[in-house]
Write an enzyme that holds these catalytic residues in place. Structure first.
Site, mmCIF file in Angstrom:
data_model
loop_
_atom_site.group_PDB
_atom_site.id
_atom_site.type_symbol
_atom_site.label_atom_id
_atom_site.label_comp_id
_atom_site.label_asym_id
_atom_site.label_seq_id
_atom_site.Cartn_x
_atom_site.Cartn_y
_atom_site.Cartn_z
ATOM 1 N N SER A 177 43.700 40.180 49.141
ATOM 2 C CA SER A 177 42.876 39.537 48.123
ATOM 3 C C SER A 177 43.522 38.210 47.733
ATOM 4 C CB SER A 177 42.824 40.467 46.916
ATOM 5 O OG SER A 177 42.453 39.756 45.779
ATOM 6 N N SER A 178 42.728 37.313 47.180
ATOM 7 C CA SER A 178 43.274 36.005 46.779
ATOM 8 C C SER A 178 44.226 36.132 45.581
ATOM 9 C CB SER A 178 42.143 35.038 46.439
ATOM 10 O OG SER A 178 41.370 35.559 45.390
ATOM 11 N N CYS A 179 44.241 37.306 44.918
ATOM 12 C CA CYS A 179 45.133 37.449 43.760
ATOM 13 C C CYS A 179 46.599 37.570 44.171
ATOM 14 C CB CYS A 179 44.714 38.620 42.883
ATOM 15 S SG CYS A 179 44.973 40.198 43.675
ATOM 16 N N LYS A 225 49.194 44.499 47.308
ATOM 17 C CA LYS A 225 48.550 43.767 48.412
ATOM 18 C C LYS A 225 49.581 42.940 49.191
ATOM 19 C CE LYS A 225 44.257 44.992 48.149
ATOM 20 N NZ LYS A 225 43.716 45.830 49.238
ATOM 21 N N HIS A 250 32.038 41.760 38.882
ATOM 22 C CA HIS A 250 32.411 40.360 39.076
ATOM 23 C C HIS A 250 31.255 39.447 38.653
ATOM 24 C CE1 HIS A 250 35.283 42.099 42.254
ATOM 25 N NE2 HIS A 250 35.986 41.762 41.197
#
Ligand SMILES: NC(=O)c1ccc[n+]([C@@H]2O[C@H](COP(=O)([O-])OP(=O)(O)OC[C@H]3O[C@@H](n4cnc5c(N)ncnc54)[C@H](OP(=O)(O)O)[C@@H]3O)[C@@H](O)[C@H]2O)c1
Length: 327
Positions: free
Chosen positions: A110-112, A143, A186
Site C-alpha cells: 500500500s502507499s502508506c 506491509k 474511502h
C-alpha cells in the site's frame, strides 16, 4: 513455464483479489487452474493450516491480496490486530510458498508504506527514509515487512531455488467490490453513497469536508489487477533491470492526481445528483497532495487505461446492483 500455471489468489473475495481473478479469466487462464479459499476455509494467520494447504495444492504462482484492511478509525482502534494479522498472513503465506516450491509470488502492499512527509510524487526509494503517518503505522510496518520478506527470500533462495517474489504498492483504488460502509469507507465509495442517497431523497446540497483543494490519485481496480498480472509475468531480466535486490517494490498508480472538488463533481455527475456541492472549510483538509511516482512501472511497459469517468460509471453500476438492493 511451459504448462498453464496453477495460480492461488489469496483474498479472492476482496476488491482487489476478485479483480485479479476476473483479469486472469479474461486473459484466458482456465478457471480450473485458479485456486481460491475463503477466509473461513483457510485462515492465513494459521501457520499449520497454510502449510497444509500449500502442501496439498502445490500452486505455481501466488497473488497475495489477502490482508486485514481498514480506514483510519479501524487502524487506530485495533492496531494490534492490524500489525499481528498482516504479519502472520504474509509470513505464513510467503514461507509456505517457498517450502512448497513456489517460484513466483506477488505481494500487495500500500502507499502508506511511505513516510508521512515523503516528497511528492512518491518514489520507491522514499521507503524507510523517515517516520510514517502514526494512525496506520502498525499496518504500514507489516506491509514493509512483506516487501522485506519477499526480498530476503529472493536474496537467500533466488539462485538456489529460483525464488522470484515481487511486490506492488497500489495507490487509492476504487471500483466493483468496494466497501460502501457509511462510516468506514474511502473517499470515492463514501461519496458515491452520499450522492446517491442525496439524489433519491431530494436533498438540495451535499457538503464535502474541507476546501476541496487537496489532490489525490485514484486507480480503477481492474487496472490494478491488470498491473498485477503484468508484473507477475515480466521476465526476471526485465524486472531486475528496473529494481534492486533491496529496493524491489513497484508503485502502481495512474500517474496523475485530481482535486477532491474535481472528484466530487465527477461523482455527482455520474450519480445524476442535481443539487449543490458545497465545501465545509471548518473541517480539516489533510495532506495537500498524495501521488505515487509510477515511472518504474511505466518503464516496465504498463500504463493505466481506465479514466475516472469510465471507472466511476462502472463503480456506480456495481453499487446499484450489489449494494442498494441488499440494504
Ligand atoms: N482498496 C484500496 O484502496 C487499496 C489501496 C492500496 C492497497 N490495497 C491493498 O490491496 C490488498 C487487497 O485490498 P482490498 O481492498 O481488496 O481488501 P479487501 O476488500 O478487504 O479484501 C481482503 C481480503 O482478504 C481476506 N482476508 C483477510 N484476512 C484474512 C485471513 N487471515 N485469512 C484469509 N483471508 C483473509 C478478506 O476476507 P474477509 O473479508 O472474510 O476477512 C478479504 O476477502 C491489501 O493488501 C491492501 O492493503 C488496497
Amino acid at each position: 513455464m511451459s504448462h498453464t500455471p496453477k495460480i492461488y489468489v489469496a483474498g479472492h473475495r476482496g476488491m482487489v483479489g476478485s479483480a485479479i481473478v476476473r483479469q486472469l479469466l479474461a486473459q484466458g487462464y482456465p478457471a480450473h487452474r485458479i485456486i481460491t479459499r475463503t477466509h473461513s476455509e483457510l485462515d492465513l494467520t494459521d501457520q499449520a493450516a497454510v502449510r497444509a494447504f500449500f502442501a496439498a495444492e502445490k500452486p505455481d504462482q501466488v497473488y497475495l491480496a489477502a490482508a486485514k484492511v481498514g480506514g483510519i478509525h479501524a487502524n487506530n482502534t485495533y492496531p494490534a490486530e492490524f500489525i499481528y494479522q498482516n504479519l502472520m498472513v504474509e509470513a505464513n503465506t510467503i514461507d509456505a510458498a517457498f517450502r512448497n516450491g513456489v517460484q513466483q509470488l506477488l505481494f500487495l502492499g500500500s502507499s502508506c508504506i511511505y513516510p508521512k512527509l515523503a516528497q511528492q510524487p512518491m518514489r520507491e526509494d522514499a521507503l524507510l527514509t523517515s517516520t510514517l503517518e502514526p494512525t496506520n503505522e502498525p499496518y504500514a510496518i507489516a506491509k514493509i515487512a512483506g516487501i522485506k520478506l519477499c526480498e530476503s527470500y529472493n536474496r537467500q533462495y533466488g539462485e538456489s531455488h529460483g525464488v522470484d517474489y515481487r511486490s506492488v504498492m497500489p495507490t487509492n483504488l476504487y471500483g466493483p467490490g468496494d466497501n460502501y460502509h457509511p462510516e468506514n469507507s474511502h473517499v470515492i465509495p463514501a461519496l458515491i453513497r452520499r450522492f446517491h442517497e442525496a439524489k433519491v431523497n431530494n436533498v438540495p446540497s451535499v457538503a464535502i469536508w474541507g476546501t476541496g483543494t487537496p489532490k489525490r490519485e485514484f486507480l480503477y481496480v481492474n487496472d490494478m489487477a491488470a498491473a498485477c498480472v503484468h508484473v507477475m509475468n515480466l521476465s526476471k531480466a526485465t524486472y531486475d533491470q528496473q529494481t534492486q535486490s533491496m529496493l524491489s517494490h513497484i508503485n502502481v498508480g495512474c500517474g496523475y492526481d485530481l482535486t477532491i472538488r474535481e472528484v466530487a463533481e465527477t461523482i455527482g455527475k455520474t450519480v445524476g445528483y442535481k443539487g449543490e456541492i458545497t465545501f465545509d472549510t471548518t473541517k480539516p483538509d489533510g495532506t495537500p497532495r498524495k501521488l505515487m511516482d509510477s515511472s518504474r512501472l511505466n518503464a516496465l511497459g504498463w500504463h493505466a487505461k481506465v479514466n475516472l469517468e469510465e471507472g466511476l460509471h462502472a463503480a456506480y453500476q456495481d453499487f446499484l446492483a450489489n449494494y442498494v438492493t441488499q440494504n
